[in-house]
Design an enzyme around this catalytic site. Structure first.
Site, short mmCIF file in Angstrom:
data_model
loop_
_atom_site.label_atom_id
_atom_site.label_comp_id
_atom_site.label_asym_id
_atom_site.label_seq_id
_atom_site.Cartn_x
_atom_site.Cartn_y
_atom_site.Cartn_z
N CYS A 87 -7.91 -13.05 -9.24
CA CYS A 87 -7.30 -14.08 -10.08
C CYS A 87 -7.68 -15.47 -9.57
O CYS A 87 -8.82 -15.87 -9.68
CB CYS A 87 -5.78 -13.85 -10.13
SG CYS A 87 -4.98 -14.75 -11.47
N HIS A 195 -4.74 -8.00 -11.38
CA HIS A 195 -4.13 -7.95 -10.05
C HIS A 195 -3.97 -6.49 -9.61
O HIS A 195 -2.94 -5.87 -9.87
CB HIS A 195 -2.74 -8.60 -10.08
CG HIS A 195 -2.78 -10.08 -10.13
ND1 HIS A 195 -2.60 -10.88 -9.03
CD2 HIS A 195 -2.96 -10.92 -11.17
CE1 HIS A 195 -2.69 -12.15 -9.37
NE2 HIS A 195 -2.90 -12.21 -10.66
N GLU A 197 -3.20 -5.39 -6.77
CA GLU A 197 -2.09 -5.19 -5.83
C GLU A 197 -0.78 -4.92 -6.56
O GLU A 197 0.16 -4.38 -5.99
CB GLU A 197 -1.97 -6.40 -4.88
CG GLU A 197 -1.27 -7.63 -5.42
CD GLU A 197 -2.16 -8.52 -6.28
OE1 GLU A 197 -3.29 -8.09 -6.61
OE2 GLU A 197 -1.72 -9.63 -6.63
#
Lengths: 226, 737
Positions: A87, A195, A197
């Site tokens: 990002c 993302h 994560e």
């Protein structure tokens, strides 16, 4: 031997804690590196997390590229080390010239936080090796400037050399060629808008992100073994 | 005296209040002193009209670690796990300048939670606007407020995980922007005290400018009169980047044991923590305004003392460790200056240019503001309104009415709003926006905080006490639907002018309603905010108490969702349906344009039984879905479960409600009801458990298929879903997906 991952934070980064938790959960040793550092402490993998480095003032990544740590990141990349920008980290890598192209404002001119599907365009990279070719991953996006753009000849070369790693199934932001993630020509610097994560726990909606982090750690381990 | 008199009125003080200041000082106040009194004695800062009544709220319980009076309430969630929880309004600034008004509303509540030494990990927004189908300004305000919350909340890296957005003509001239924040403590709670003379006061964060001068007094503590754009300079301008640095630096200062006290600078500027931290500790402070780092030259001392520039905190530290404090702030790139010293003399003394420009007793500013028992009068129009037809006539066509409700802005899909918010950061959002309540797993733990906001303005207009009870009950029910136990409440009481006797009566009734419901449900009030003067000229908003309910779910993995889960599941309706609960209902408002009658009565004991039943069923993993039945009645609640899941249903509404008339069974808003589903073979267990718990329960139907079928009406799910999702974007300027 565990992989040593450096998470680089700028003032205004905000996904560094999440990345650290996930990387530790996958067995990596994590060191946090502040933006004014001049070396990365001998790491195998550099992660530039999401957020709003330097407030995204001027434009995302435009100030962060001048942070002292970026010279060390560039040196790490030049010596073949793995770098992944997520990002805002992707935006920083583009501004720093470590990846081609730029990320413009979303086509709808609004911030978008949403689960999307991305298709693995090239499964033969350090980011995607654990996924199958064409595999569809469920990942969240969270950005205002994720609309990838690059000149036509560079795009053509990227396609030819398999440098597009991830593409949106349903383009949410107007990205050229529905590009969600790319890597550099040498195949060791990665940028992606989704993302991963946030997608390493089925309770939160998906575990697909672990495929991408796991691939990076495999690749870093390979380097460690060498 | 004549110029002074004009001046204090300009600053929002009454003649009597000016005389009271003279009495407390024993002399005429200086210009700087007058400015300081004007903000600290404003309604917004002093609660001078509300304090007498707020004392009736229950505020204690074994779960309450810190009650009202500090930056935020602190609640024990589990052994060794504490959270800070607080709601605040930013109504007036958001109406005058929606983007910055809403953004700084987020910033302010985040600093309140931060002042307790807690890391902010979740935000909820309770928003009220005029009808989107009406004036263009209503749409402009909604878009601006959402943009402000989005830009600020996303940038500081705190997820916006829930809230509600509601519409009514009464909010057209006075929108509501209430923001709640949850924080997780990393150690014992910090506090806003300055107990040790000799300690120094360090101002940390953004430079002080001329923005937000008089935000608390001339903006937030008077009604609008039209042409209020001129008040725009009183709105502060936010810098989320500075706030993010402030969060990290303050948490590190607290973690390192470097601070003796911490308070944010919000309404009232530097004057507020300077007087409140000392008055609460029996100390005083000597402030050196020349030391305050500034955004612009030639600021007057009074401007420095009352500026509401954002992103600032006042920290109290041992002089021996102040170098460490300054060094740490510098590492985060945050300006920090020593601006004062704590004194044994309980006075706030302000020095500028080697002169003393203010010297006042700290308690006179912070504690001894006038306390008003304002006159109250029950509005004469209430009885007439209660007796009027409440809008319960059958609709021309049941299916059309059902569709009209589902696609009204009130019930339409709010994705357009919440997709602009980062609702996932911190990896805790097990259930986020669009659910009954947000389920937020705490970092590194299994336990989750469960959060919901509710504030039924129309019910409160018809009967403020009954409406307030309904607000608490609904917020608790939303939390209970996830399987969580409701624990504590933060509240934001939004009303018109307290100088209006009828508004003051409404306020007292609202407080009594909340007190009654919170006592019955065992959810003490740990803090909150009162926002008066939500009026334009003579026109006040409906009394709108927004209840922020905090609950605990021991294991986030057991959270029950509000969407249907699997085809073939059995649907049950928990709770009895009364045929006539249409006063203040969505059906009456949307279909008949009526607001009259009596709001539904809540049986608080039944609500408590329902909540503990849901908790038990969730822990036993019996429930596959549970959704609170409120605005729009059972037909809307069932449709919401379907719209969120893509699974249709077939329900015998008459059997589910024991109400014969279809539109009454469908749209009556009897509280205390929940749509619950479970696997077919678990249905007998569910019904038996409900019976044993004293909760009426009826088998209603089955999940599945492409149609939403309530017997008397059928809607095709796919088409309704398209219309439900398109309704809000199509009313707003931009329909690009």
């Amino acid at each position: 031997m565990s992989v040593r991952a450096a998470i680089v934070s700028f003032p205004g980064s905000n996904c560094e804690q999440d990345c650290e938790r996930v990387l530790r959960g996958l067995g990596a040793e994590v060191v946090r590196v502040w933006h004014d550092a001049t070396d990365l402490g001998g790491c195998d993998l550099v992660v530039l997390p999401g957020g709003f480095a330097h407030g995204d003032y001027l434009r995302p990544g435009a100030i962060a590229r001048f942070s002292p740590v970026m010279q060390a990141v560039a040196d790490h990349a030049a010596s073949g080390g793995l770098v992944a920008g997520i990002c805002n980290g992707f935006q920083v890598l583009c501004e720093a010239g470590l990846l081609p192209g730029a990320l413009r404002r979303n086509a709808g001119l609004r911030f978008i936080c949403r689960w999307v599907e991305v298709r693995v365009d090239n499964a033969d990279t350090a980011l995607t090796a654990r996924a199958g070719p064409g595999q569809v991953l469920r990942l969240p996006i969270n950005h205002f400037e994720g609309n990838y753009h690059v000149d036509a000849s560079t795009l053509e070369a990227m396609r030819r050399r398999g440098r597009v790693t991830l593409r949106y199934v349903d383009n949410p932001n107007g990205s050229l060629d529905a590009i969600a993630g790319i890597c550099n020509d040498a195949g060791n610097v990665f940028g992606l808008m989704p993302h991963p994560e946030r997608a390493c726990d089925p309770l939160l909606g998906s575990g697909d992100g672990a495929l991408l982090f796991g691939s990076l750690l495999d690749a870093a381990r390979g380097r460690v073994a060498v | 005296m004549s110029t002074r008199t004009a001046l204090h009125r300009d600053l929002g003080l009454s003649d009597d209040e000016y005389e009271a200041i003279v009495t407390r000082l024993g002399r005429e106040p200086s210009y700087t002193e007058l400015a300081m009194f004007s903000v600290m004695w404003s309604e917004h800062c002093s609660y001078k009209s509300s304090r007498l009544h707020l004392r009736r709220l229950p505020t204690t319980g074994p779960q309450v670690l810190v009650g009202p009076g500090e930056g935020a309430g602190v609640v024990a969630l589990a052994p060794g796990v504490a959270v800070a929880w607080k709601i605040e309004s930013h109504n007036h600034p958001s109406f005058v300048e929606p983007v910055n008004g809403a953004a700084t509303g987020v910033g302010g509540i985040v600093r309140d939670v931060l002042s307790m030494g807690a890391r902010p990990i979740a935000l909820l927004d309770s928003l009220r606007f005029g009808p989107l189908e009406g004036a263009a300004r209503n749409r402009y305000l909604l878009e601006g407020v959402v943009a402000g919350i989005s830009s600020y909340g996303n940038s500081i890296g705190v997820p916006t995980v829930g809230g509600e957005t509601s519409f009514d003509p009464c909010y057209e001239g006075n929108i509501l922007v209430n923001v709640a924040c949850l924080g997780v403590l990393e150690g014992p709670p910090m506090h806003a005290r300055a107990e040790r003379p000799g300690d120094v006061a360090v101002l940390i964060g953004a430079a002080t400018g001329r923005d937000g001068i008089g935000g608390a007094s001339v903006l937030a503590s008077v009604s609008f009169a039209g042409g209020d754009d001129a008040k725009r300079p009183a709105v502060q301008v936010g810098d989320p980047f500075a706030e993010k640095l402030l969060i990290e630096a303050c948490l590190e200062l607290v973690r390192g044991g470097l601070l003796h006290g911490l308070q944010d600078l919000g309404a009232g500027g530097l004057t507020c923590p300077a007087s409140e931290m000392t008055a609460g500790s029996g100390t005083g402070i000597a402030v050196d305004v020349d030391a305050v780092h500034r955004r612009e030259p030639n600021m007057e001392p009074f401007e420095v003392m009352i500026s509401e520039s954002q992103e600032r905190m006042l920290a109290i530290a041992d002089e021996a460790r102040v170098a460490e404090v300054l060094e740490l702030c510098d590492r985060w790139g945050l300006p920090a200056r020593v601006v004062g010293r704590i004194t044994a003399q309980p006075r706030v003394v302000v020095h500028a240019d080697d002169a003393i420009v203010a010297d006042v007793p700290a308690p006179a500013l912070a504690d001894d503001a006038p306390l008003y028992d304002r006159p109250r009068r029950r509005p004469g129009w209430l009885d007439e309104l209660a007796a009027a037809p409440c809008g319960d006539d059958p609709p021309a066509e049941l299916a059309e009415a059902w569709l009209a409700l589902l696609t009204s802005p009130e019930h339409a899909c709010k994705r357009w709003i919440w997709e602009q918010y980062d609702h996932m950061i911190f990896l805790g959002t097990v259930q986020g926006p669009g659910a009954d309540a947000a389920v937020i797993r705490l970092p590194g733990r299994d336990v989750a905080a469960v959060l919901s906001t509710d504030g039924p303005g129309r019910y409160c207009y018809l009967d403020p006490r009954a409406g307030a009870i309904a607000a608490v009950a609904e917020a608790a029910r939303n939390v209970a639907c996830t399987g969580a136990r409701p624990l504590a409440v933060t509240n934001c009481l939004n009303l018109g002018s307290p100088e209006d006797e009828e508004v003051m009566w409404q306020f007292a009734e609202v407080v009594d309603g909340i007190a009654q419901a919170c006592t019955a449900l065992g959810t003490p009030v740990t803090g909150g905010n009162v926002s008066f003067y939500n009026a334009t000229g003579d026109r006040a908003i409906h009394p709108t108490p927004v209840i922020g309910m905090l609950g605990v779910l021991d294991d986030a993995r057991h959270a029950v969702g509000a969407a249907f889960s699997a085809p073939g599941d059995a649907i049950a309706v928990l709770g009895d349906t009364r045929a006539g609960d249409f006063g203040g209902s969505d059906f009456a408002a949307t279909i008949h344009g009526t607001l009259a009658g009596r709001p539904p009565e809540v049986d608080l004991a039944a609500e408590a039984r329902l909540a503990s039943l849901l908790h038990r069923l969730a822990a036993q993993r019996v429930l596959t879905c549970a959704h609170d039945c409120s605005g729009g009645g059972l037909a809307v609640a069932l449709a919401e479960c379907a719209l969120r899941s893509g699974l249709g249903f077939s329900v015998d509404l008459a059997a589910a409600t024991a109400v014969a008339e279809p539109h009454r069974a469908a749209f009556s808003e009897t509280p205390g009801r929940v749509v619950a589903t479970c696997a077919q073979d678990a249905l007998p267990d569910l019904l038996r458990a409900a019976r044993a718990a004293g909760v009426p329960a009826r088998a209603a139907g089955v999940v599945g298929g492409p149609v939403m079928d309530i017997g008397a009406a059928r809607l095709e799910l796919g088409a309704v879903r398209d219309a439900w999702e398109a309704a809000l974007p199509s009313l707003l300027s931009d329909t690009v997906s």
